[in-house]
Design a protein around this motif. Structure first.
Motif, PDB file in Angstrom:
ATOM      1  N   SER A  45      -2.081  11.282  16.904  1.00 39.26           N
ATOM      2  CA  SER A  45      -1.168  11.381  15.773  1.00 39.26           C
ATOM      3  C   SER A  45      -1.970  11.337  14.475  1.00 39.26           C
ATOM      4  CB  SER A  45      -0.181  10.213  15.812  1.00 39.26           C
ATOM      5  OG  SER A  45       0.578  10.182  14.636  1.00 39.26           O
ATOM      6  N   SER A  46      -1.559  12.112  13.498  1.00 40.32           N
ATOM      7  CA  SER A  46      -2.288  12.136  12.236  1.00 40.32           C
ATOM      8  C   SER A  46      -1.939  10.953  11.336  1.00 40.32           C
ATOM      9  CB  SER A  46      -2.029  13.450  11.506  1.00 40.32           C
ATOM     10  OG  SER A  46      -0.668  13.540  11.160  1.00 40.32           O
ATOM     11  N   THR A  47      -0.876  10.226  11.659  1.00 38.05           N
ATOM     12  CA  THR A  47      -0.468   9.092  10.841  1.00 38.05           C
ATOM     13  C   THR A  47      -1.297   7.860  11.191  1.00 38.05           C
ATOM     14  OG1 THR A  47       1.785   9.936  10.770  1.00 38.05           O
ATOM     15  CG2 THR A  47       1.471   7.647  10.159  1.00 38.05           C
ATOM     16  N   ILE A  48      -1.873   7.245  10.176  1.00 37.32           N
ATOM     17  CA  ILE A  48      -2.658   6.022  10.367  1.00 37.32           C
ATOM     18  C   ILE A  48      -1.757   4.806  10.206  1.00 37.32           C
ATOM     19  CG2 ILE A  48      -4.583   4.643   9.520  1.00 37.32           C
ATOM     20  CD1 ILE A  48      -5.788   7.309   8.489  1.00 37.32           C
ATOM     21  N   GLY A  49      -0.949   4.802   9.137  1.00 43.35           N
ATOM     22  CA  GLY A  49      -0.067   3.672   8.890  1.00 43.35           C
ATOM     23  C   GLY A  49       1.077   4.049   7.975  1.00 43.35           C
ATOM     24  N   LEU A  50       2.208   3.342   8.137  1.00 48.23           N
ATOM     25  CA  LEU A  50       3.396   3.569   7.318  1.00 48.23           C
ATOM     26  C   LEU A  50       3.788   2.287   6.613  1.00 48.23           C
ATOM     27  CD1 LEU A  50       5.615   5.557   9.848  1.00 48.23           C
ATOM     28  CD2 LEU A  50       4.444   6.474   7.857  1.00 48.23           C
ATOM     29  N   ASN A  51       4.432   2.438   5.472  1.00 45.48           N
ATOM     30  CA  ASN A  51       5.006   1.303   4.749  1.00 45.48           C
ATOM     31  C   ASN A  51       6.519   1.444   4.852  1.00 45.48           C
ATOM     32  OD1 ASN A  51       5.649  -0.783   3.078  1.00 45.48           O
ATOM     33  ND2 ASN A  51       4.601   0.024   1.282  1.00 45.48           N
ATOM     34  N   LYS A  93     -14.125   3.853   9.993  1.00 49.32           N
ATOM     35  CA  LYS A  93     -14.145   3.495  11.411  1.00 49.32           C
ATOM     36  C   LYS A  93     -12.956   2.604  11.764  1.00 49.32           C
ATOM     37  CE  LYS A  93     -19.095   3.884  12.093  1.00 49.32           C
ATOM     38  NZ  LYS A  93     -20.336   3.190  12.445  1.00 49.32           N
ATOM     39  N   SER A  94     -12.624   1.665  10.898  1.00 48.47           N
ATOM     40  CA  SER A  94     -11.478   0.784  11.147  1.00 48.47           C
ATOM     41  C   SER A  94     -10.166   1.565  11.113  1.00 48.47           C
ATOM     42  CB  SER A  94     -11.434  -0.342  10.113  1.00 48.47           C
ATOM     43  OG  SER A  94     -12.528  -1.198  10.266  1.00 48.47           O
ATOM     44  N   LEU A  95     -10.072   2.530  10.208  1.00 48.74           N
ATOM     45  CA  LEU A  95      -8.854   3.342  10.138  1.00 48.74           C
ATOM     46  C   LEU A  95      -8.700   4.220  11.378  1.00 48.74           C
ATOM     47  CD1 LEU A  95      -8.796   4.349   6.374  1.00 48.74           C
ATOM     48  CD2 LEU A  95      -7.314   2.725   7.546  1.00 48.74           C
ATOM     49  N   ASN A 138       1.837  -3.071   3.835  1.00 50.80           N
ATOM     50  CA  ASN A 138       2.907  -3.887   3.258  1.00 50.80           C
ATOM     51  C   ASN A 138       2.418  -4.550   1.976  1.00 50.80           C
ATOM     52  OD1 ASN A 138       4.431  -3.226   5.447  1.00 50.80           O
ATOM     53  ND2 ASN A 138       4.020  -5.121   6.546  1.00 50.80           N
ATOM     54  N   ASP A 139       3.297  -4.665   1.003  1.00 49.39           N
ATOM     55  CA  ASP A 139       3.003  -5.311  -0.283  1.00 49.39           C
ATOM     56  C   ASP A 139       1.822  -4.659  -1.006  1.00 49.39           C
ATOM     57  OD1 ASP A 139       5.042  -7.134   0.230  1.00 49.39           O
ATOM     58  OD2 ASP A 139       3.679  -8.463   1.327  1.00 49.39           O
ATOM     59  N   THR A 140       1.732  -3.335  -0.940  1.00 46.31           N
ATOM     60  CA  THR A 140       0.692  -2.622  -1.671  1.00 46.31           C
ATOM     61  C   THR A 140       1.316  -1.844  -2.816  1.00 46.31           C
ATOM     62  OG1 THR A 140       0.867  -0.698  -0.245  1.00 46.31           O
ATOM     63  CG2 THR A 140      -0.756  -2.333   0.374  1.00 46.31           C
ATOM     64  N   TYR A 141       0.512  -1.499  -3.785  1.00 50.05           N
ATOM     65  CA  TYR A 141       0.991  -0.676  -4.892  1.00 50.05           C
ATOM     66  C   TYR A 141      -0.180   0.057  -5.530  1.00 50.05           C
ATOM     67  CZ  TYR A 141      -0.479  -4.687  -7.707  1.00 50.05           C
ATOM     68  OH  TYR A 141      -1.207  -5.695  -8.278  1.00 50.05           O
ATOM     69  N   VAL A 142       0.148   1.055  -6.321  1.00 49.47           N
ATOM     70  CA  VAL A 142      -0.856   1.849  -7.017  1.00 49.47           C
ATOM     71  C   VAL A 142      -0.835   1.427  -8.478  1.00 49.47           C
ATOM     72  CG1 VAL A 142      -1.539   4.175  -7.702  1.00 49.47           C
ATOM     73  CG2 VAL A 142      -0.624   3.770  -5.419  1.00 49.47           C
ATOM     74  N   LEU A 143      -2.009   1.122  -9.020  1.00 56.73           N
ATOM     75  CA  LEU A 143      -2.146   0.665 -10.401  1.00 56.73           C
ATOM     76  C   LEU A 143      -2.852   1.748 -11.209  1.00 56.73           C
ATOM     77  CD1 LEU A 143      -1.973  -1.762 -12.427  1.00 56.73           C
ATOM     78  CD2 LEU A 143      -4.271  -2.327 -11.680  1.00 56.73           C
ATOM     79  N   LEU A 194       4.488   2.825  -8.738  1.00 54.83           N
ATOM     80  CA  LEU A 194       3.992   3.718  -7.695  1.00 54.83           C
ATOM     81  C   LEU A 194       3.761   2.899  -6.429  1.00 54.83           C
ATOM     82  CD1 LEU A 194       1.444   5.704  -9.871  1.00 54.83           C
ATOM     83  CD2 LEU A 194       3.718   6.427  -9.169  1.00 54.83           C
ATOM     84  N   VAL A 195       4.445   3.286  -5.344  1.00 54.29           N
ATOM     85  CA  VAL A 195       4.413   2.538  -4.101  1.00 54.29           C
ATOM     86  C   VAL A 195       3.891   3.424  -2.973  1.00 54.29           C
ATOM     87  CG1 VAL A 195       5.817   1.277  -2.431  1.00 54.29           C
ATOM     88  CG2 VAL A 195       6.364   1.146  -4.847  1.00 54.29           C
ATOM     89  N   PRO A 196       2.844   2.993  -2.259  1.00 55.14           N
ATOM     90  CA  PRO A 196       2.359   3.768  -1.110  1.00 55.14           C
ATOM     91  C   PRO A 196       3.395   3.790   0.013  1.00 55.14           C
ATOM     92  CG  PRO A 196       0.716   2.189  -1.823  1.00 55.14           C
ATOM     93  CD  PRO A 196       1.965   1.866  -2.553  1.00 55.14           C
ATOM     94  N   THR A 197       3.565   4.961   0.632  1.00 59.16           N
ATOM     95  CA  THR A 197       4.513   5.087   1.738  1.00 59.16           C
ATOM     96  C   THR A 197       3.818   5.366   3.067  1.00 59.16           C
ATOM     97  OG1 THR A 197       4.831   7.418   1.195  1.00 59.16           O
ATOM     98  CG2 THR A 197       6.419   5.851   0.294  1.00 59.16           C
ATOM     99  N   ALA A 198       2.669   6.063   3.046  1.00 63.33           N
ATOM    100  CA  ALA A 198       1.989   6.396   4.304  1.00 63.33           C
ATOM    101  C   ALA A 198       0.515   6.695   4.044  1.00 63.33           C
ATOM    102  CB  ALA A 198       2.649   7.595   4.949  1.00 63.33           C
ATOM    103  N   MET A 199      -0.284   6.541   5.107  1.00 59.32           N
ATOM    104  CA  MET A 199      -1.670   6.968   5.094  1.00 59.32           C
ATOM    105  C   MET A 199      -1.889   7.798   6.355  1.00 59.32           C
ATOM    106  SD  MET A 199      -5.193   4.761   4.655  1.00 59.32           S
ATOM    107  CE  MET A 199      -4.682   3.974   3.135  1.00 59.32           C
ATOM    108  N   TYR A 200      -2.556   8.930   6.208  1.00 58.79           N
ATOM    109  CA  TYR A 200      -2.690   9.845   7.337  1.00 58.79           C
ATOM    110  C   TYR A 200      -3.952  10.690   7.212  1.00 58.79           C
ATOM    111  CZ  TYR A 200      -0.496  12.758   3.785  1.00 58.79           C
ATOM    112  OH  TYR A 200      -0.197  13.395   2.610  1.00 58.79           O
TER     113      TYR A 200
END
Length: 155
Positions: A9-15, A40-42, A50-55, A109-115
């Motif tokens: 799957s191309s999705t690494i993580g979702l918020n 490597k960890s990703l 969770n509880d992340t944001y863009v500054l 600005l709120v992150p929703t996904a990383m892929y």
């Protein structure tokens, strides 16, 4: 017995919490400046959004609060910091548009996904306005009613 698909799957993580806590608006995509151990960890799926944001600061965009847990096989001479601030890679025109959005009252600005995309790690984030408690309750009631409707029409 289920077989694992050969294509990961191309999705690494979702918020998932972001949809519950915010009204999401325009969506944006950005690259991230990462270190080798983080990539490597990703690949191993060690990410918490969770509880992340863009500054937005100093004409740049930064990802705050994302936790990338280092693998136990990380090198001994590197001391990984799992919750460091990471720079987002955007074009100047995108940055000016984001500054305009953030300057408006109540927007963040709120992150929703990383892929993965073409071998690169991308972060999807959205312009968001915070929900009040009664908005969250309305969302939950609507979701429960939609689920109940589906059950009734199924039978």
């Amino acid at each position: 017995m289920k077989k694992k698909s050969k294509i990961p799957s191309s999705t690494i993580g979702l918020n998932k919490k972001s949809r519950f806590d915010y009204f999401l608006g325009d969506r944006f995509e950005a690259g991230i400046a990462l270190q080798g151990w983080e990539v490597k960890s990703l690949r191993a799926g060690k990410l918490q959004l969770n509880d992340t944001y863009v500054l937005m600061k100093d004409n740049e965009a930064w990802l705050l609060g994302a936790i990338i847990t280092p693998l136990p096989t990380a090198s001994t001479h590197i001391h990984p910091e799992s919750q460091r601030t990471r720079k987002l890679l955007l074009h100047r025109s995108e940055l000016t548009k984001l500054f305009e959005i953030v300057e408006r009252k109540g927007n963040s600005l709120v992150p929703t996904a990383m892929y993965w995309k073409k071998g690169y790690i991308k972060l999807e984030f959205a312009a968001a306005t915070g929900k009040k408690d009664y908005d969250k309750r309305d969302t939950e009631k609507k979701r429960d009613w939609d689920r109940e409707k589906e059950r009734l029409f199924k039978h």
